[in-house]
Design a protein around this motif. Structure first.
Motif, PDB file in Angstrom:
ATOM      1  N   ASP A 131       0.834  -1.386  -0.188  1.00 26.33           N
ATOM      2  CA  ASP A 131       0.303   0.088  -0.084  1.00 26.33           C
ATOM      3  C   ASP A 131       0.726   1.288  -0.475  1.00 26.33           C
ATOM      4  N   GLU A 132       2.272   1.367   0.486  1.00 24.89           N
ATOM      5  CA  GLU A 132       2.766   2.567   0.901  1.00 24.89           C
ATOM      6  C   GLU A 132       3.975   2.763  -0.805  1.00 24.89           C
ATOM      7  N   VAL A 133       3.990   1.855  -0.991  1.00 28.59           N
ATOM      8  CA  VAL A 133       4.861   1.820  -3.033  1.00 28.59           C
ATOM      9  C   VAL A 133       3.528   1.197  -3.485  1.00 28.59           C
ATOM     10  N   LYS A 134       2.948   1.607  -4.083  1.00 33.56           N
ATOM     11  CA  LYS A 134       1.554   1.138  -4.752  1.00 33.56           C
ATOM     12  C   LYS A 134       2.403   2.345  -5.920  1.00 33.56           C
ATOM     13  N   ASP A 135       1.915   3.116  -5.911  1.00 35.47           N
ATOM     14  CA  ASP A 135       1.912   3.815  -6.640  1.00 35.47           C
ATOM     15  C   ASP A 135       3.147   4.924  -7.050  1.00 35.47           C
ATOM     16  N   ARG A 136       3.871   4.225  -6.801  1.00 30.66           N
ATOM     17  CA  ARG A 136       5.905   4.557  -6.637  1.00 30.66           C
ATOM     18  C   ARG A 136       6.494   3.487  -7.001  1.00 30.66           C
ATOM     19  N   LEU A 137       5.950   1.838  -8.157  1.00 31.36           N
ATOM     20  CA  LEU A 137       6.760   1.037  -8.287  1.00 31.36           C
ATOM     21  C   LEU A 137       8.407   1.457  -9.185  1.00 31.36           C
ATOM     22  N   ARG A 138       7.820   2.549  -9.708  1.00 32.00           N
ATOM     23  CA  ARG A 138       9.156   2.392 -10.677  1.00 32.00           C
ATOM     24  C   ARG A 138      10.080   3.321 -10.416  1.00 32.00           C
ATOM     25  N   ARG A 139      10.103   3.940  -9.076  1.00 31.90           N
ATOM     26  CA  ARG A 139      11.098   5.340  -7.921  1.00 31.90           C
ATOM     27  C   ARG A 139      11.979   4.696  -7.980  1.00 31.90           C
ATOM     28  N   SER A 140      12.963   5.418  -7.337  1.00 31.23           N
ATOM     29  CA  SER A 140      14.031   4.320  -6.611  1.00 31.23           C
ATOM     30  C   SER A 140      14.401   3.966  -5.531  1.00 31.23           C
ATOM     31  N   ALA A 141      14.794   3.088  -5.145  1.00 26.75           N
ATOM     32  CA  ALA A 141      13.991   2.018  -4.205  1.00 26.75           C
ATOM     33  C   ALA A 141      14.786   3.080  -2.718  1.00 26.75           C
ATOM     34  N   LEU A 142      15.706   3.746  -3.006  1.00 30.89           N
ATOM     35  CA  LEU A 142      16.786   5.142  -2.046  1.00 30.89           C
ATOM     36  C   LEU A 142      15.858   6.131  -1.546  1.00 30.89           C
ATOM     37  N   GLY A 143      14.322   6.697  -2.443  1.00 33.38           N
ATOM     38  CA  GLY A 143      13.912   7.435  -1.970  1.00 33.38           C
ATOM     39  C   GLY A 143      12.681   6.932  -0.222  1.00 33.38           C
ATOM     40  N   LEU A 144      12.896   5.823  -0.440  1.00 32.12           N
ATOM     41  CA  LEU A 144      11.946   5.011   0.949  1.00 32.12           C
ATOM     42  C   LEU A 144      12.863   5.260   2.053  1.00 32.12           C
ATOM     43  N   SER A 145      11.936   4.747   3.247  1.00 35.72           N
ATOM     44  CA  SER A 145      12.638   6.060   4.637  1.00 35.72           C
ATOM     45  C   SER A 145      13.536   4.219   4.695  1.00 35.72           C
ATOM     46  N   GLY A 146      13.911   4.009   5.773  1.00 33.30           N
ATOM     47  CA  GLY A 146      15.063   3.241   6.795  1.00 33.30           C
ATOM     48  C   GLY A 146      14.018   1.678   6.579  1.00 33.30           C
ATOM     49  N   GLY A 147      12.463   1.584   7.345  1.00 33.85           N
ATOM     50  CA  GLY A 147      12.034   1.247   7.802  1.00 33.85           C
ATOM     51  C   GLY A 147      11.575   0.365   6.592  1.00 33.85           C
ATOM     52  N   GLN A 148      11.257   1.498   5.641  1.00 34.69           N
ATOM     53  CA  GLN A 148      10.631   0.812   4.343  1.00 34.69           C
ATOM     54  C   GLN A 148      11.811   0.159   3.181  1.00 34.69           C
ATOM     55  N   GLN A 149      12.338   0.374   3.359  1.00 28.07           N
ATOM     56  CA  GLN A 149      14.053   0.063   2.218  1.00 28.07           C
ATOM     57  C   GLN A 149      14.211  -1.870   3.804  1.00 28.07           C
TER      58      GLN A 149
END
Lengths: 247, 324
Positions: A131-149
């Motif tokens: 739910d947190e990433v479904k709209d930005r699957l094509r973006r870089s993974a580095l944009g996520l927070s530590g917990g999300q990463q």
């Protein structure tokens, strides 16, 4: 999965001095102990990551479903025994989607495009990150927070549907809220696979695990049901450690 | 004074009394700042001066030929006709050839040295490769004349027989020529590409490599999927450095390229580069127009180098944008 008389070390420095333990299926086993006791080395032997570092030694037996792991191709083994590391390590050159898909692509699991997408979504849902990433699957993974990463790394490990998941202090770089989410996830995932979690945090071991192994100076001091370890440990050293008298 | 007494407002030092920066630090900082600015500006000023001198020294040529100077193949000092095209072509083709040969070889050895070789072997090899970078270009030129050219003149007929349907491999096997120049240049830039790429590959964080190994990647997959993409900008930096070196290299190229201002599709045929013609003809340029045309070639080399580097950087920027 079990280890028998496992010895491992770096050069002449022996870190594991003959460890025998059994990690039961569909249960969470926590490994606790003070820094330097060999917890990480033990889990790193389970998927043979230990030997990828130069100058390492390893002897004894690691058995997965009755087969000696040392006789398997490590590449095949690691597809069945997934691992999540202390610090989130998403691949910086890949998008969120590609990170999760990487294991599938590497192992040639994904059939077509739609199957790949389906598996990626399922893994992200399993790691409760969808739910947190479904709209930005094509973006870089580095944009996520530590917990999300870190949850992304869990999703990445789950994508290849391993039988065993190794978590090497997965929360040591995370804040309490992110930690709580990972712990919920562990409890959810144990319905499907064997989990071994290394942790510094005894409350965490008590909260998530069914069995706990206490290690000290490269030896397995005590291994039993988590409740037993924390309430009536049979070894004096375990009692001292879990009551905070040392370590 | 007790802790409570210290905490009382009247006992705290007035805010005004705390200096933001002492006069000494302020002066030192300012001096440091201005002197650094001066150093940085001197680089720009130097480049500007070089460009100005080159322009001022070649005005006659630009007046006589205009833009046609860049697109004309005539180079006839006797009749005072000058054009830079064969030299531009020779410079670009020999450098491109060098890069084509040196990049796979250099990147390949770097991968071996960083990922596969035992540390001690890797260090010894790296030392030897660094030595290769210290070989003077005139020595490489001699190797080119006495070893490479005879070898090539023996190999070229064989290549013509097999691949002669391509214009690249046609013509008389002189030995000296574009191919020899490309190979010698490749030898010169190989150490740069290898050493820098190895450093960059060694800098790939271990957790990333472990991450992909833990997913069941082979070592090859680890290198191609994680290590190389991660170090691509650094390797590109090594390529820029090498390209600059190859474009401007004079001595070794002059000795093996054949020094003939002709454009030929064949790699076996002799050519000429901008740097080589300046070195060869500057001392014997009799007419003013000849001298000014050589300086104009120098200006062109300056411009081509800047253009090629800018293009390479732009390409890299595009690439990294696509990733993020």
């Amino acid at each position: 999965m079990e280890v028998r008389g496992l010895r491992a070390g770096y050069g002449s420095n022996e870190v594991l001095k003959g460890v025998t333990a059994r990690f039961l299926e569909k249960a969470v086993t926590a490994i606790i102990g003070p820094s330097g006791c060999g917890k990480s080395t033990l889990v790193r032997c389970l998927n043979r990551m230990h030997e990828t570092a130069p100058g390492t030694t390893m002897s004894g037996q690691v058995v997965l479903y009755g087969r000696d792991v040392l006789s398997l191709d490590p590449v095949v083994l690691r597809r069945h025994v997934g691992m999540v590391f202390q610090r989130p390590n998403p691949f910086p050159n890949m998008s969120i989607f590609d990170n999760v898909a990487s294991g599938l692509v590497l192992n040639g699991i994904a059939g077509g495009r739609s199957e790949l997408e389906g598996r990626v979504e399922a893994s992200l849902r399993q790691a409760s990150l969808w739910d947190e990433v479904k709209d930005r699957l094509r973006r870089s993974a580095l944009g996520l927070s530590g917990g999300q990463q870190q949850r992304l790394c869990i999703a990445r490990a789950l994508a290849v549907s391993p039988n065993v998941l190794l978590l090497d202090e997965p929360c040591s770089a995370l804040d309490p809220i992110a930690t709580a989410r990972i712990e919920e996830l562990v409890l959810e995932l144990k319905k499907q696979l064997t989990i071994v979690i290394v942790t510094h945090n005894m409350q965490q071991a008590a909260r998530v695990s069914d069995f706990t192994a206490f290690m000290l100076l490269g030896e397995l001091v005590e291994f039993s049901a988590t409740g037993t370890i924390f309430t009536k440990p049979s070894d004096k050293r375990t009692e001292d450690y879990v009551t905070g008298r040392f370590g | 004074m007790s802790a409570e007494a210290l905490a009382r407002p009247e006992n705290r030092p007035a805010l005004k009394a705390i200096p933001v920066a002492g006069p000494r630090e302020q002066a030192g900082d300012r001096l440091f700042r201005w002197s650094l600015l001066l150093f940085a500006l001197s680089v720009v000023v130097l480049a500007g001066l070089v460009a100005w001198k080159l322009i001022a020294g070649s005005l006659m040529t630009w007046k006589a030929f205009g833009w046609r100077f860049l697109f004309s193949s005539a180079w006839d000092p006797v009749n005072d006709k000058f054009g830079a095209l064969p030299f531009i072509y020779g410079t670009l083709v020999s450098s491109a050839l060098a890069l084509l040969l040196a990049l796979p070889l250099g990147a390949g050895s770097a991968i071996f040295l960083a990922e596969l070789a035992p540390r001690r072997v890797s260090d010894v090899c790296t030392f030897l490769i660094e030595l290769l970078a210290a070989v003077p270009s005139v020595i490489l030129g001699l190797i080119g004349i006495f070893a490479l050219a005879p070898f090539l003149s023996a190999v070229e007929p064989w290549l013509t027989k097999r691949l002669g349907f391509l214009p690249l491999f046609q013509g008389a096997p002189y030995g000296v020529g574009m191919l020899a120049a490309g190979i010698i240049l490749a030898l010169m830039i190989l150490p740069y590409i290898t050493i820098v790429s190895r450093e960059v590959l060694l800098g790939v964080p271990r957790p990333l490599k472990e991450g992909v190994l833990a997913l069941g990647a082979t070592r090859w997959e680890m290198v191609t999927r994680v290590s190389l993409p991660y170090s691509a900008p650094g390797i590109a930096g090594a390529v820029f450095l090498s390209l600059g070196r190859a474009l401007g290299e004079t001595m070794a190229v002059t000795m093996v390229i054949g020094n003939t201002p002709k454009i030929s599709a064949s790699l076996f045929q002799p050519g000429y580069t901008m740097a080589a013609v300046i070195a060869n003809e500057l001392a014997e340029a009799v007419s003013d127009l000849h001298l000014q045309s050589l300086i104009a070639i120098g200006l062109t080399l300056f411009g081509v180098t800047i253009l090629v580097n800018a293009a390479a950087r732009l390409m890299l920027l595009r690439l990294s944008k696509r990733h993020s």
